[in-house]
Design an enzyme around this catalytic site. Structure first.
Site, PDB file in Angstrom:
ATOM      1  N   CYS A 120      18.760 -24.569  19.969  1.00  0.00           N
ATOM      2  CA  CYS A 120      20.142 -25.031  20.131  1.00  0.00           C
ATOM      3  C   CYS A 120      21.098 -23.845  20.145  1.00  0.00           C
ATOM      4  O   CYS A 120      21.163 -23.076  19.176  1.00  0.00           O
ATOM      5  CB  CYS A 120      20.518 -25.991  19.009  1.00  0.00           C
ATOM      6  SG  CYS A 120      22.219 -26.602  19.127  1.00  0.00           S
ATOM      7  N   HIS A 156      12.372 -24.457  26.399  1.00  0.00           N
ATOM      8  CA  HIS A 156      13.450 -24.599  27.382  1.00  0.00           C
ATOM      9  C   HIS A 156      13.468 -23.311  28.191  1.00  0.00           C
ATOM     10  O   HIS A 156      13.708 -22.223  27.645  1.00  0.00           O
ATOM     11  CB  HIS A 156      14.783 -24.815  26.671  1.00  0.00           C
ATOM     12  CG  HIS A 156      15.901 -25.165  27.591  1.00  0.00           C
ATOM     13  ND1 HIS A 156      16.909 -26.037  27.238  1.00  0.00           N
ATOM     14  CD2 HIS A 156      16.181 -24.792  28.871  1.00  0.00           C
ATOM     15  CE1 HIS A 156      17.767 -26.161  28.250  1.00  0.00           C
ATOM     16  NE2 HIS A 156      17.332 -25.413  29.248  1.00  0.00           N
ATOM     17  N   ASN A 205      10.730 -27.677  29.222  1.00  0.00           N
ATOM     18  CA  ASN A 205      12.020 -28.344  29.072  1.00  0.00           C
ATOM     19  C   ASN A 205      13.052 -27.610  29.921  1.00  0.00           C
ATOM     20  O   ASN A 205      12.996 -26.395  30.059  1.00  0.00           O
ATOM     21  CB  ASN A 205      12.427 -28.343  27.592  1.00  0.00           C
ATOM     22  CG  ASN A 205      13.796 -28.963  27.353  1.00  0.00           C
ATOM     23  OD1 ASN A 205      14.598 -28.445  26.584  1.00  0.00           O
ATOM     24  ND2 ASN A 205      14.081 -30.074  28.007  1.00  0.00           N
ATOM     25  N   LYS A 233      10.551 -25.914  18.902  1.00  0.00           N
ATOM     26  CA  LYS A 233      11.264 -25.999  20.173  1.00  0.00           C
ATOM     27  C   LYS A 233      12.131 -24.754  20.308  1.00  0.00           C
ATOM     28  O   LYS A 233      12.926 -24.453  19.410  1.00  0.00           O
ATOM     29  CB  LYS A 233      12.126 -27.252  20.258  1.00  0.00           C
ATOM     30  CG  LYS A 233      12.788 -27.435  21.622  1.00  0.00           C
ATOM     31  CD  LYS A 233      13.570 -28.737  21.711  1.00  0.00           C
ATOM     32  CE  LYS A 233      14.052 -28.991  23.144  1.00  0.00           C
ATOM     33  NZ  LYS A 233      14.989 -27.960  23.631  1.00  0.00           N
ATOM     34  N   PRO A 248      15.286 -33.892  21.893  1.00  0.00           N
ATOM     35  CA  PRO A 248      16.271 -34.132  20.825  1.00  0.00           C
ATOM     36  C   PRO A 248      17.674 -33.837  21.320  1.00  0.00           C
ATOM     37  O   PRO A 248      17.931 -32.775  21.892  1.00  0.00           O
ATOM     38  CB  PRO A 248      15.835 -33.142  19.733  1.00  0.00           C
ATOM     39  CG  PRO A 248      15.081 -32.068  20.452  1.00  0.00           C
ATOM     40  CD  PRO A 248      14.420 -32.744  21.614  1.00  0.00           C
ATOM     41  N   MET A 249      18.595 -34.784  21.116  1.00  0.00           N
ATOM     42  CA  MET A 249      19.981 -34.618  21.565  1.00  0.00           C
ATOM     43  C   MET A 249      20.919 -35.175  20.513  1.00  0.00           C
ATOM     44  O   MET A 249      20.814 -36.350  20.133  1.00  0.00           O
ATOM     45  CB  MET A 249      20.212 -35.349  22.900  1.00  0.00           C
ATOM     46  CG  MET A 249      19.447 -34.794  24.073  1.00  0.00           C
ATOM     47  SD  MET A 249      19.744 -35.756  25.584  1.00  0.00           S
ATOM     48  CE  MET A 249      18.862 -37.282  25.178  1.00  0.00           C
TER      49      MET A 249
END
Length: 562
Positions: free
Chosen positions: A217, A312, A353, A259, A96-97
């Site tokens: 994020c 991540h 990730n 995530k 997702p970006m």
């Protein structure tokens, strides 16, 4: 057949065919029927709102009476089906970006790969809830006026604004395996957002495979002022509550995933050490850090709702004015943490990730850690999507099964990609205002020819095409007299790019990519050898021959292309 007997019969059928769930899910996605036909036929304002116990269920329809509808029978079966599809599709994920993975770019990726798992941009849960409430309030007002005038009532609220956040492409191939990422820190808000997803699914505007909570994020707007994203890593119990709310909000019909990062710098700030620096971080107790990550995973997964994590492999630096770009580059990668999670929690699924930016690199990570569910890649997809066009065969061993089940034949070259993408953009411009959306559609294909001769001229042409409706509107002129967008994009490509580039196959391109990667490794080795030679002497003739060979091959390749 009674309701109970029907439910038992459905459960038995699901158990008998569990081994074929992934194929069944793909086939169902092709028709867009993962939600049962019984649900889709019922008025949305009655079904969804009553099921949720929502006060908005008091909307008046059919002369003021509202018949209670039984809950859907297929929530468990649908979740099992989607879970199997999620598992079958996770080897490669589009990360997702924000401002990249909108429905236009996701459609492009689906043209290149029938198997890659697609993630949306993060959508703020409060934005969805706000738009839904406004639409329901408007519906209530309209029906109040209708009751006074004797006009027939309206049974469904206007979902046009919600479709901005949740809508998917309307042209084949449909998105297939895809995940909607939500952001937020309030359980009630995320429950309402998940409920809206189900409602729009019932109306045929979207069909996501799973919901995902953003706990990774590090943006100051998200983790700072918003108090969600990576900031949630410091409160695993809240994350568990949020994912439970998402599960309840969608009626248990969709898997919920998370995530996250491997941690944050909160402890470094709290202990008075002065905050994050690479040196201080390297001196931290790695076992203690891994223990905190394990605590997060165990707490979030403790109620059995979340079994799938995308990790991540960096910490999120929240205590400094780090930009998202800094957080993608400065904190060191720790792949070993993710590999340990795979070993320590075999009942859970983990995707890696961060730092992997090539198809060959993704394959190496999967080969090195066989228990790894998949690899998630973001910026590299956005920078050069064509470099991943062989992912179905390289990672999934797919020989066309995904194309058959999604109902399309993959394009054989980039010219065909643009021709198929043109169908998508023309339908989009019929449904939405080109003044508002055209730039997003041209942006999605702007990097399709990255690294090719004249790619910059192609991008400049696309930029001009993308801004034309707005310029015409400013002059009081209509864009409707212009050629369709599909034609304009094709014209830009054929004008600036060679036939060899346009018609090169994914396999030919991947061979070139592998050749470049190998030569890059050799150049790095050559540089290291030269450094050693400078320091202590040595023979460098073999390195020089490698360079000469590479230069000659590149020259021949350039002449052939010209």
């Amino acid at each position: 057949m009674t309701y109970l007997a029907l439910l038992l019969s459905l459960f038995s059928l699901c158990c008998c065919y569990r081994n074929t769930m992934a194929v069944a899910a793909f086939a169902s996605l092709r028709q867009g029927r993962l939600v049962s036909r019984a649900i889709r036929k019922r008025p949305l304002s009655v079904v969804s709102l009553q099921r949720a116990g929502d006060d908005d269920a008091n909307i008046i329809t059919n002369g003021g009476s509202m018949k209670k509808t039984p809950p859907p029978l297929s929530a468990d079966a649908t979740r099992m089906q989607k879970s199997e599809l999620l598992k079958a599709s996770s080897k490669l994920s589009l990360a997702p970006m924000m401002e990249y993975t909108d429905r236009h770019f996701r459609h492009l990726v689906r043209l290149l790969s029938s198997r890659t798992l697609l993630y949306t941009e993060m959508v703020a849960g409060n934005a969805i809830v706000h738009e839904r409430k406004d639409a329901i309030d408007k519906l209530r007002q309209d029906n109040t006026v209708a009751a006074k005038t004797g006009a027939p009532p309206v049974c469904e609220y206007d979902a046009s604004y919600l479709r901005r956040f949740l809508g998917q492409g309307m042209v084949a191939p449909l998105e297939g395996p895809s995940v909607l990422q939500l952001g937020g820190s309030e359980p009630d808000v995320l429950a309402g957002a998940s409920r809206a997803v189900v409602e729009l699914t019932e109306r045929g505007y979207c069909d996501y495979t799973a919901l995902n909570l953003n706990c990774g994020c590090p943006s100051p707007k998200v983790a700072g002022k918003g108090c969600f994203g990576a900031a949630l890593m410091d409160d695993p119990k809240l994350v568990r509550d949020l994912t439970t709310a998402m599960h309840d909000g969608c009626g248990g019909a969709m898997p919920v995933t998370v995530k996250c990062r491997i941690g944050t710098d909160t402890d470094m700030v709290a202990n008075g050490s002065g905050g994050f620096t690479v040196k201080r971080y390297s001196e931290m107790d790695a076992e203690a850090e891994y223990g905190e990550l394990c605590n997060f995973i165990e707490t979030v997964a403790s109620n059995g709702i979340v079994t799938d994590f995308q990790v991540h492999a960096r910490i999120a630096v929240l205590g400094k004015s780090f930009s998202p770009a800094d957080n993608r580059k400065v904190p060191p990668l720790k792949y070993d943490y993710v590999r340990r999670l795979v070993q320590d929690y075999p009942q859970l699924s983990f995707s890696l990730n961060g730092g992997v930016d090539t198809l060959s690199g993704a394959k190496e990570e999967l080969d090195e850690c066989p228990g790894l569910a998949g690899v998630m890649i973001g910026r590299a997809w956005a920078a050069n999507p064509w470099s991943f066009a062989c992912s179905d065969s390289i990672l999934y061993g797919d020989k066309g099964q995904g194309e058959v089940l999604l109902g399309y034949a993959k394009p054989r070259n980039r010219l065909e990609v643009l021709q198929m993408y043109g169908k998508h953009v023309d339908v989009e411009e019929q449904e939405h205002d080109p003044v508002r959306i055209r730039r997003f559609m041209t942006k999605a294909v702007s990097s399709l020819f990255a690294g090719e001769p004249n790619a910059k001229r192609y991008r400049i042409a696309l930029d001009e095409i993308g801004g034309r409706p707005k310029k015409l509107a400013a002059r009081g002129e209509s864009w409707k007299d212009e050629p369709p967008l599909s034609e304009l994009i094709l014209d830009a490509a054929t004008k600036h790019l060679s036939e060899e580039v346009l018609l090169r196959t994914p396999e030919e391109s991947y061979e070139m990519i592998l050749w470049e990667e190998q030569r890059t490794k050799e150049r790095v080795a050559l540089t290291d050898t030269a450094s050693c030679s400078d320091a202590g002497g040595g023979d460098n003739e073999s390195g020089q021959s490698i360079v000469a060979e590479w230069q000659q091959t590149r020259k021949e390749s350039t002449e052939a292309a010209a």
